[in-house]
Design a protein around this motif. Structure first.
Motif, PDB file in Angstrom:
ATOM      1  N   TYR A  67      65.965 -16.273  31.920  1.00 26.37           N
ATOM      2  CA  TYR A  67      65.114 -17.076  31.038  1.00 26.37           C
ATOM      3  C   TYR A  67      65.484 -18.552  31.105  1.00 26.37           C
ATOM      4  O   TYR A  67      64.613 -19.418  30.994  1.00 26.37           O
ATOM      5  CB  TYR A  67      65.197 -16.556  29.601  1.00 26.37           C
ATOM      6  N   ALA A  68      66.766 -18.850  31.288  1.00 24.42           N
ATOM      7  CA  ALA A  68      67.187 -20.248  31.438  1.00 24.42           C
ATOM      8  C   ALA A  68      66.585 -20.845  32.707  1.00 24.42           C
ATOM      9  O   ALA A  68      66.119 -21.992  32.708  1.00 24.42           O
ATOM     10  CB  ALA A  68      68.712 -20.335  31.470  1.00 24.42           C
ATOM     11  N   ASP A  69      66.593 -20.054  33.794  1.00 25.95           N
ATOM     12  CA  ASP A  69      65.997 -20.531  35.046  1.00 25.95           C
ATOM     13  C   ASP A  69      64.494 -20.749  34.878  1.00 25.95           C
ATOM     14  O   ASP A  69      63.929 -21.729  35.395  1.00 25.95           O
ATOM     15  CB  ASP A  69      66.248 -19.526  36.173  1.00 25.95           C
ATOM     16  N   TYR A  70      63.856 -19.829  34.159  1.00 24.62           N
ATOM     17  CA  TYR A  70      62.417 -19.961  33.926  1.00 24.62           C
ATOM     18  C   TYR A  70      62.113 -21.221  33.112  1.00 24.62           C
ATOM     19  O   TYR A  70      61.202 -21.999  33.451  1.00 24.62           O
ATOM     20  CB  TYR A  70      61.899 -18.727  33.195  1.00 24.62           C
ATOM     21  N   ASN A  71      62.884 -21.424  32.038  1.00 24.18           N
ATOM     22  CA  ASN A  71      62.668 -22.616  31.210  1.00 24.18           C
ATOM     23  C   ASN A  71      62.885 -23.893  32.010  1.00 24.18           C
ATOM     24  O   ASN A  71      62.153 -24.877  31.861  1.00 24.18           O
ATOM     25  CB  ASN A  71      63.602 -22.595  30.005  1.00 24.18           C
ATOM     26  N   THR A  76      60.637 -28.700  34.539  1.00 23.51           N
ATOM     27  CA  THR A  76      60.450 -29.492  35.761  1.00 23.51           C
ATOM     28  C   THR A  76      58.967 -29.642  36.081  1.00 23.51           C
ATOM     29  O   THR A  76      58.483 -30.725  36.441  1.00 23.51           O
ATOM     30  CB  THR A  76      61.174 -28.833  36.947  1.00 23.51           C
ATOM     31  N   ASP A  77      58.243 -28.540  35.918  1.00 25.69           N
ATOM     32  CA  ASP A  77      56.813 -28.553  36.195  1.00 25.69           C
ATOM     33  C   ASP A  77      56.086 -29.470  35.208  1.00 25.69           C
ATOM     34  O   ASP A  77      55.173 -30.212  35.579  1.00 25.69           O
ATOM     35  CB  ASP A  77      56.270 -27.130  36.114  1.00 25.69           C
ATOM     36  N   TYR A  97      60.630 -20.211  26.735  1.00 33.09           N
ATOM     37  CA  TYR A  97      61.183 -19.267  25.758  1.00 33.09           C
ATOM     38  C   TYR A  97      62.185 -19.969  24.853  1.00 33.09           C
ATOM     39  O   TYR A  97      63.070 -20.689  25.318  1.00 33.09           O
ATOM     40  CB  TYR A  97      61.886 -18.111  26.465  1.00 33.09           C
ATOM     41  N   SER A  98      62.063 -19.733  23.554  1.00 30.85           N
ATOM     42  CA  SER A  98      63.036 -20.236  22.590  1.00 30.85           C
ATOM     43  C   SER A  98      64.210 -19.258  22.518  1.00 30.85           C
ATOM     44  O   SER A  98      64.152 -18.149  23.053  1.00 30.85           O
ATOM     45  CB  SER A  98      62.400 -20.371  21.206  1.00 30.85           C
ATOM     46  N   ASN A  99      65.270 -19.661  21.832  1.00 31.18           N
ATOM     47  CA  ASN A  99      66.402 -18.754  21.653  1.00 31.18           C
ATOM     48  C   ASN A  99      65.994 -17.485  20.907  1.00 31.18           C
ATOM     49  O   ASN A  99      66.459 -16.385  21.229  1.00 31.18           O
ATOM     50  CB  ASN A  99      67.533 -19.456  20.889  1.00 31.18           C
ATOM     51  N   ASP A 100      65.121 -17.627  19.923  1.00 27.32           N
ATOM     52  CA  ASP A 100      64.629 -16.442  19.199  1.00 27.32           C
ATOM     53  C   ASP A 100      63.839 -15.528  20.122  1.00 27.32           C
ATOM     54  O   ASP A 100      63.942 -14.301  20.034  1.00 27.32           O
ATOM     55  CB  ASP A 100      63.759 -16.866  18.015  1.00 27.32           C
ATOM     56  N   ASP A 101      63.034 -16.139  21.006  1.00 22.56           N
ATOM     57  CA  ASP A 101      62.278 -15.339  21.981  1.00 22.56           C
ATOM     58  C   ASP A 101      63.224 -14.527  22.864  1.00 22.56           C
ATOM     59  O   ASP A 101      63.002 -13.340  23.118  1.00 22.56           O
ATOM     60  CB  ASP A 101      61.427 -16.243  22.889  1.00 22.56           C
ATOM     61  N   VAL A 102      64.278 -15.181  23.337  1.00 19.47           N
ATOM     62  CA  VAL A 102      65.212 -14.518  24.241  1.00 19.47           C
ATOM     63  C   VAL A 102      65.923 -13.371  23.527  1.00 19.47           C
ATOM     64  O   VAL A 102      66.094 -12.289  24.091  1.00 19.47           O
ATOM     65  CB  VAL A 102      66.228 -15.534  24.813  1.00 19.47           C
ATOM     66  N   ARG A 103      66.332 -13.596  22.275  1.00 19.89           N
ATOM     67  CA  ARG A 103      66.979 -12.517  21.522  1.00 19.89           C
ATOM     68  C   ARG A 103      66.021 -11.350  21.318  1.00 19.89           C
ATOM     69  O   ARG A 103      66.415 -10.174  21.409  1.00 19.89           O
ATOM     70  CB  ARG A 103      67.486 -13.039  20.174  1.00 19.89           C
ATOM     71  N   PHE A 104      64.745 -11.655  21.064  1.00 20.39           N
ATOM     72  CA  PHE A 104      63.751 -10.594  20.910  1.00 20.39           C
ATOM     73  C   PHE A 104      63.607  -9.798  22.209  1.00 20.39           C
ATOM     74  O   PHE A 104      63.552  -8.562  22.193  1.00 20.39           O
ATOM     75  CB  PHE A 104      62.393 -11.204  20.524  1.00 20.39           C
TER      76      PHE A 104
END
Length: 291
Positions: A67-71, A76-77, A97-104
Motif C-alpha cells: 500500500y505504501a508503494d501504491y500511495n 507521483t502521478d 489509502y489512509s492508515n485507517d484504510d490499510v488497517r481495515f
C-alpha cells in the motif's frame, strides 16, 4: 448480476460475522507450549484455533509495503498531472489509502484466514497461534483492538535445546556452519528469548485484563487450573467436563521435546554461562532456578 460480484458480497457478509466474534492470539517462543494450548482451545465446542496466520511478521508488513508503494505511485502521478495542468479533470487520480484504510484491509485479509479455519462452525471465539506475535503485539492490536492475548512462557534454556535439536534435524550442515556448537547457539537464542518474552510482558502491563500468561511447564504437570483460567479469560464455558476435554486434546499433541529441565542434561558450563550472560536476569525474574 455478475457471479463474481455476488460472491464478493457474500464473502464480505461472512467476514463481517468473523470480525464480530471475540478474537484471541496465542504467542510466545515455546513450540510445545503454544501448540499444546492451540489444540486445547480448539477442542472447546465454542472456540476455534487451527493454525498460524503469521499476521504481524509476514502478512501485515507485506501489505503495508504494497500500500505504501501504491500511495507513492499515486502521489507521483498526481504531481505529474498537476505539472501538466490537467489534475482538475481527473480528481479520482489523487486516490490513496489512509492508515485507517490499510488497517481495515489488514483486518479483512486476516479475517479471510480465520474464516477458512472456522468454516461453518458456530463459535463465539476464534483465534490463531503465531509465536512471533510476541514481538509485535502493538501492531496486532492496532488491527484487532479488542484482541485477547495469551502469552505462553517456557524456560528459555529448555526451549533453546528444543530449537537446537529441531534445526539440527532440518538442516544440520547449514545450522552448524552458522552456529558451531550449542553454546554459540544458546547465547544467540537467549538474546532472542529475552527480547520476545520481555516485549510481550511489557505490552501486557499496559494492556490490562486482555492479556494473560501461562507457564508451559504447568501445562505438562497440572494443566486443568490454567485451562480453566483460560476459558474464563476467553468468556468460554469452564465446567469440569469441558476443561478435561480441552486438557486431553492438549496432552495428545504433547511433544517429546517438552521435557521440563532437559537443559540440565545438555548444557555444559560454557553453554550455561553463555545463556545466563544474555538472559540471567529474566530467568530470575520469572523464578526459574539458575542451577
Amino acid at each position: 448480476m455478475n457471479n463474481s460480484v455476488t460472491d464478493y458480497r457474500r464473502t464480505l457478509i461472512r467476514l463481517s460475522k468473523v470480525l464480530e466474534k471475540k478474537h484471541f492470539f496465542i504467542v510466545g517462543l515455546t513450540r510445545p507450549g503454544t501448540i499444546w494450548l492451540q489444540h486445547a482451545i480448539n477442542a472447546h465446542p465454542d472456540a476455534c484455533c487451527k493454525g498460524e496466520g503469521h499476521f504481524t511478521n509476514a502478512l501485515f508488513p507485506l501489505l503495508g509495503r504494497a500500500y505504501a508503494d501504491y500511495n507513492k505511485h499515486m502521489l507521483t502521478d498526481k504531481a505529474r498531472m498537476e505539472a501538466a495542468g490537467i489534475s482538475a479533470a481527473n480528481p479520482g487520480r489523487t486516490a490513496a489509502y489512509s492508515n485507517d484504510d490499510v488497517r481495515f484491509l489488514m483486518a479483512t485479509a486476516s479475517a479471510l484466514t480465520l474464516d477458512r479455519w472456522a468454516g461453518d462452525d458456530e463459535v463465539s471465539c476464534i483465534g490463531e497461534k503465531t509465536p512471533e506475535h510476541a514481538l509485535n503485539l502493538d501492531n496486532l492490536v492496532e488491527v484487532f483492538p479488542d484482541a485477547l492475548i495469551i502469552h505462553v512462557i517456557r524456560d528459555g534454556r529448555d526451549e533453546a535445546v528444543s530449537v537446537y535439536d529441531y534445526n539440527m534435524k532440518m538442516n544440520p550442515e547449514g545450522f552448524t556452519e552458522k552456529f558451531g556448537n550449542l553454546a554459540t547457539f544458546a547465547e544467540s537464542f537467549a538474546g532472542n528469548w529475552t527480547r520476545a518474552v520481555g516485549a510481550a510482558r511489557y505490552f501486557g502491563r499496559s494492556y490490562g485484563d486482555n492479556y494473560m500468561e501461562i507457564r508451559c511447564e504447568d501445562l505438562y504437570t497440572e494443566a486443568s487450573p490454567d485451562v480453566e483460567r483460560m476459558c474464563r479469560f476467553l468468556g468460554l464455558e469452564d465446567d469440569s467436563e469441558t476443561v478435561s476435554q480441552c486438557v486431553e486434546a492438549g496432552r495428545r499433541i504433547a511433544f517429546p521435546d517438552g521435557i521440563i529441565g532437559q537443559w540440565k542434561d545438555r548444557f555444559d558450563a560454557e553453554t550455561n554461562t553463555a545463556f545466563t550472560r544474555q538472559a540471567g536476569e529474566l530467568l530470575k525474574l520469572l523464578e526459574y532456578t539458575l542451577s
